[in-house]
Design a protein around this motif. Structure first.
Motif, PDB file in Angstrom:
ATOM      1  N   PHE A  21       0.838  -1.205   0.000  1.00  0.00           N
ATOM      2  CA  PHE A  21       0.000   0.000   0.000  1.00  0.00           C
ATOM      3  C   PHE A  21       0.869   1.251   0.000  1.00  0.00           C
ATOM      4  N   SER A  22       1.880   1.264   0.849  1.00  0.00           N
ATOM      5  CA  SER A  22       2.749   2.437   0.959  1.00  0.00           C
ATOM      6  C   SER A  22       3.478   2.711  -0.359  1.00  0.00           C
ATOM      7  N   ARG A  24       2.751   1.598  -3.470  1.00  0.00           N
ATOM      8  CA  ARG A  24       1.834   1.923  -4.570  1.00  0.00           C
ATOM      9  C   ARG A  24       1.186   3.287  -4.374  1.00  0.00           C
ATOM     10  N   ARG A  25       0.932   3.665  -3.126  1.00  0.00           N
ATOM     11  CA  ARG A  25       0.379   4.996  -2.855  1.00  0.00           C
ATOM     12  C   ARG A  25       1.364   6.061  -3.303  1.00  0.00           C
ATOM     13  N   LYS A  26       2.633   5.882  -2.958  1.00  0.00           N
ATOM     14  CA  LYS A  26       3.663   6.842  -3.374  1.00  0.00           C
ATOM     15  C   LYS A  26       3.765   6.892  -4.898  1.00  0.00           C
ATOM     16  N   ILE A  29       0.727   8.779  -6.306  1.00  0.00           N
ATOM     17  CA  ILE A  29       0.858  10.225  -6.091  1.00  0.00           C
ATOM     18  C   ILE A  29       1.886  10.813  -7.056  1.00  0.00           C
ATOM     19  N   ALA A  47      -6.407   8.663  -0.516  1.00  0.00           N
ATOM     20  CA  ALA A  47      -6.303   7.228  -0.260  1.00  0.00           C
ATOM     21  C   ALA A  47      -6.496   6.990   1.234  1.00  0.00           C
ATOM     22  N   SER A  49      -5.980   4.021   4.076  1.00  0.00           N
ATOM     23  CA  SER A  49      -5.352   2.717   4.302  1.00  0.00           C
ATOM     24  C   SER A  49      -6.332   1.766   4.977  1.00  0.00           C
ATOM     25  N   TYR A  55      -4.608   9.597   3.498  1.00  0.00           N
ATOM     26  CA  TYR A  55      -3.494  10.212   2.786  1.00  0.00           C
ATOM     27  C   TYR A  55      -4.090  11.007   1.632  1.00  0.00           C
ATOM     28  N   ASP A  56      -3.606  12.233   1.445  1.00  0.00           N
ATOM     29  CA  ASP A  56      -4.092  13.014   0.311  1.00  0.00           C
ATOM     30  C   ASP A  56      -2.948  13.785  -0.314  1.00  0.00           C
TER      31      ASP A  56
END
Length: 196
Positions: A21-22, A24-26, A29, A47, A49, A55-56
């Motif tokens: 998740f961390s 793919r989130r990065k 973004i 997003a 978690s 997280y935005d």
């Protein structure tokens, strides 16, 4: 050695899921930021978690401007969602009317609190909004079907007019004195198309 294709399914291992998740989130973004720069656009990414942490990220404009534009653009949809939420929270219309009627009977009027009256008023306004929305929807459907029928009738009328327009008719105007006479004193019939 190339990349192997990852099967898209839920990751069972909790720590692996958090790491994925961390990362793919990065990556998401970063791609949003690149798209914003390349296309001069405003992009917002939100997003949440699995643990509920938010997280935005916003590119181009700040997050509040983008959200305001989204709300303006989708105001009708958001209003409908809000109305649907209110409907779920309130009683069916028949039950609501029965409760209001029973509470407002003359013998019970003194026992009704202000909060109860305010709540009933809100529920009645919501019910009325739902009824008006349904009425408008039905009227729009009727209008659409009438417009479609009108279009079909216009097309049918044009077909009939073109069929009639191909034929010519002899029109003899006798009594009105509008016809031309030839040299021998006889009236000459005129041919006119039905539609000009």
């Amino acid at each position: 050695m190339g990349r192997r294709k990852v099967e898209i399914k839920r990751i069972e291992n909790k720590s692996s899921r958090q790491v994925t998740f961390s990362k793919r989130r990065k990556g998401l973004i970063e791609k949003a930021r690149q798209l914003s720069i390349l296309c001069e656009s405003s992009i917002a990414v939100v997003a949440v978690s699995g643990s509920g942490k938010l997280y935005d990220s916003a590119s181009g404009d700040n997050m509040s401007k983008i959200i305001d534009r989204y709300e303006i653009h989708h105001a009708d949809e958001l209003k409908a969602l809000d109305l649907a939420e209110k409907i779920r929270n309130y009683l069916p219309h028949k039950e609501l009317l029965e409760i209001v009627q029973s509470k407002l009977e003359e013998s019970n009027v003194d026992n009704v609190s202000v909060d109860s009256l305010i709540s009933m008023e809100e529920q009645l306004e919501t019910a009325l909004s739902v009824i008006r929305a349904k009425k408008t929807e039905l009227m729009m459907e009727d209008m659409k079907s009438l417009q479609e029928r009108e279009k079909l009738l216009i097309e049918e009328n044009q077909i009939l007019a073109s069929q009639v327009g191909k034929k010519t008719f002899l029109v003899i105007e006798g009594d009105r004195g509008m016809s031309r006479e030839n040299g021998s004193g006889n009236k000459v019939p005129e041919t006119l198309s039905l539609l000009k």
